[in-house]
Design a protein around this motif. Sequence first.
Motif, PDB file in Angstrom:
ATOM      1  N   MET A   1       0.849  -1.231   0.053  1.00 41.12           N
ATOM      2  CA  MET A   1       0.131   0.177   0.036  1.00 41.12           C
ATOM      3  C   MET A   1       1.032   1.319   0.046  1.00 41.12           C
ATOM      4  O   MET A   1       0.499   2.206  -0.727  1.00 41.12           O
ATOM      5  N   ALA A   2       2.090   1.285   0.687  1.00 37.11           N
ATOM      6  CA  ALA A   2       3.008   2.177   0.700  1.00 37.11           C
ATOM      7  C   ALA A   2       3.252   2.770  -0.658  1.00 37.11           C
ATOM      8  O   ALA A   2       3.367   3.957  -0.847  1.00 37.11           O
ATOM      9  N   GLU A   3       3.641   1.818  -1.409  1.00 39.31           N
ATOM     10  CA  GLU A   3       4.180   2.095  -2.858  1.00 39.31           C
ATOM     11  C   GLU A   3       3.131   2.714  -3.719  1.00 39.31           C
ATOM     12  O   GLU A   3       3.271   3.611  -4.577  1.00 39.31           O
ATOM     13  N   LEU A   4       1.873   2.266  -3.553  1.00 40.13           N
ATOM     14  CA  LEU A   4       0.677   2.575  -4.271  1.00 40.13           C
ATOM     15  C   LEU A   4       0.647   4.014  -3.863  1.00 40.13           C
ATOM     16  O   LEU A   4       0.452   4.878  -4.769  1.00 40.13           O
ATOM     17  N   ARG A   5       0.551   4.374  -2.639  1.00 39.67           N
ATOM     18  CA  ARG A   5       0.570   5.858  -2.061  1.00 39.67           C
ATOM     19  C   ARG A   5       1.496   6.732  -2.812  1.00 39.67           C
ATOM     20  O   ARG A   5       1.242   7.826  -2.954  1.00 39.67           O
ATOM     21  N   LYS A   6       2.599   6.377  -3.102  1.00 37.47           N
ATOM     22  CA  LYS A   6       3.830   7.101  -3.447  1.00 37.47           C
ATOM     23  C   LYS A   6       3.518   7.425  -5.101  1.00 37.47           C
ATOM     24  O   LYS A   6       3.568   8.363  -5.341  1.00 37.47           O
ATOM     25  N   GLU A   7       2.898   6.231  -5.733  1.00 39.67           N
ATOM     26  CA  GLU A   7       2.613   6.528  -6.992  1.00 39.67           C
ATOM     27  C   GLU A   7       1.455   7.542  -7.112  1.00 39.67           C
ATOM     28  O   GLU A   7       1.356   8.264  -8.019  1.00 39.67           O
ATOM     29  N   ILE A   8       0.307   7.444  -6.274  1.00 43.39           N
ATOM     30  CA  ILE A   8      -0.746   8.470  -6.287  1.00 43.39           C
ATOM     31  C   ILE A   8      -0.216   9.806  -5.930  1.00 43.39           C
ATOM     32  O   ILE A   8      -0.593  10.894  -6.635  1.00 43.39           O
ATOM     33  N   ASP A   9       0.716   9.994  -5.067  1.00 42.16           N
ATOM     34  CA  ASP A   9       1.099  11.156  -4.701  1.00 42.16           C
ATOM     35  C   ASP A   9       1.982  11.950  -5.796  1.00 42.16           C
ATOM     36  O   ASP A   9       1.842  13.077  -6.174  1.00 42.16           O
ATOM     37  N   ALA A  10       2.791  10.958  -6.516  1.00 42.58           N
ATOM     38  CA  ALA A  10       3.412  11.542  -7.892  1.00 42.58           C
ATOM     39  C   ALA A  10       2.436  11.971  -8.804  1.00 42.58           C
ATOM     40  O   ALA A  10       2.752  13.216  -9.672  1.00 42.58           O
ATOM     41  N   VAL A  11       1.311  11.170  -8.891  1.00 41.75           N
ATOM     42  CA  VAL A  11       0.389  11.872  -9.992  1.00 41.75           C
ATOM     43  C   VAL A  11      -0.275  13.139  -9.403  1.00 41.75           C
ATOM     44  O   VAL A  11      -0.670  13.997 -10.332  1.00 41.75           O
ATOM     45  N   ASP A  12      -0.337  13.250  -8.384  1.00 43.02           N
ATOM     46  CA  ASP A  12      -0.950  14.598  -7.753  1.00 43.02           C
ATOM     47  C   ASP A  12      -0.174  15.484  -8.032  1.00 43.02           C
ATOM     48  O   ASP A  12      -0.476  16.712  -8.510  1.00 43.02           O
ATOM     49  N   VAL A  13       1.100  15.304  -7.949  1.00 40.50           N
ATOM     50  CA  VAL A  13       2.165  16.447  -8.269  1.00 40.50           C
ATOM     51  C   VAL A  13       2.050  16.791  -9.647  1.00 40.50           C
ATOM     52  O   VAL A  13       2.054  17.853  -9.983  1.00 40.50           O
ATOM     53  N   MET A  14       2.015  15.732 -10.635  1.00 41.20           N
ATOM     54  CA  MET A  14       1.958  16.096 -12.047  1.00 41.20           C
ATOM     55  C   MET A  14       0.614  16.877 -12.235  1.00 41.20           C
ATOM     56  O   MET A  14       0.631  17.804 -13.055  1.00 41.20           O
ATOM     57  N   LEU A  15      -0.417  16.464 -11.564  1.00 42.54           N
ATOM     58  CA  LEU A  15      -1.872  17.234 -11.880  1.00 42.54           C
ATOM     59  C   LEU A  15      -1.556  18.706 -11.322  1.00 42.54           C
ATOM     60  O   LEU A  15      -2.128  19.637 -12.085  1.00 42.54           O
TER      61      LEU A  15
END
Length: 87
Positions: free
Chosen positions: A1-15
């Motif tokens: 789950m931690a890795e998935l959250r990192k990916e979501i956070d990265a997408v948030d930065v791109m957005l």
Amino acid sequence: MAELRKEIDAVDVMLLDLLATRSGYIDRAIDLKRIEGLPARAVDRVAEVLNNVKAKATEIGLDETLAETLWSELIEWSIERESKHLG
């Protein structure tokens, strides 16, 4: 789950980066609308953008209602910003 959250956070930065870029275009639109004597709200353009967004959302499998809701907020924010600067 931690890795998935990192990916979501990265997408948030791109957005956020993309939203900042879009905001810069809104600022340019303010300048052009002032020069051309155009109002902040262009009803036909709002409808066009929302229709384009809904069509693209459907095409890529994104919930159309989500896309329309997000873009409606974004459009209204943009129009409000333009209105403040255009007077």
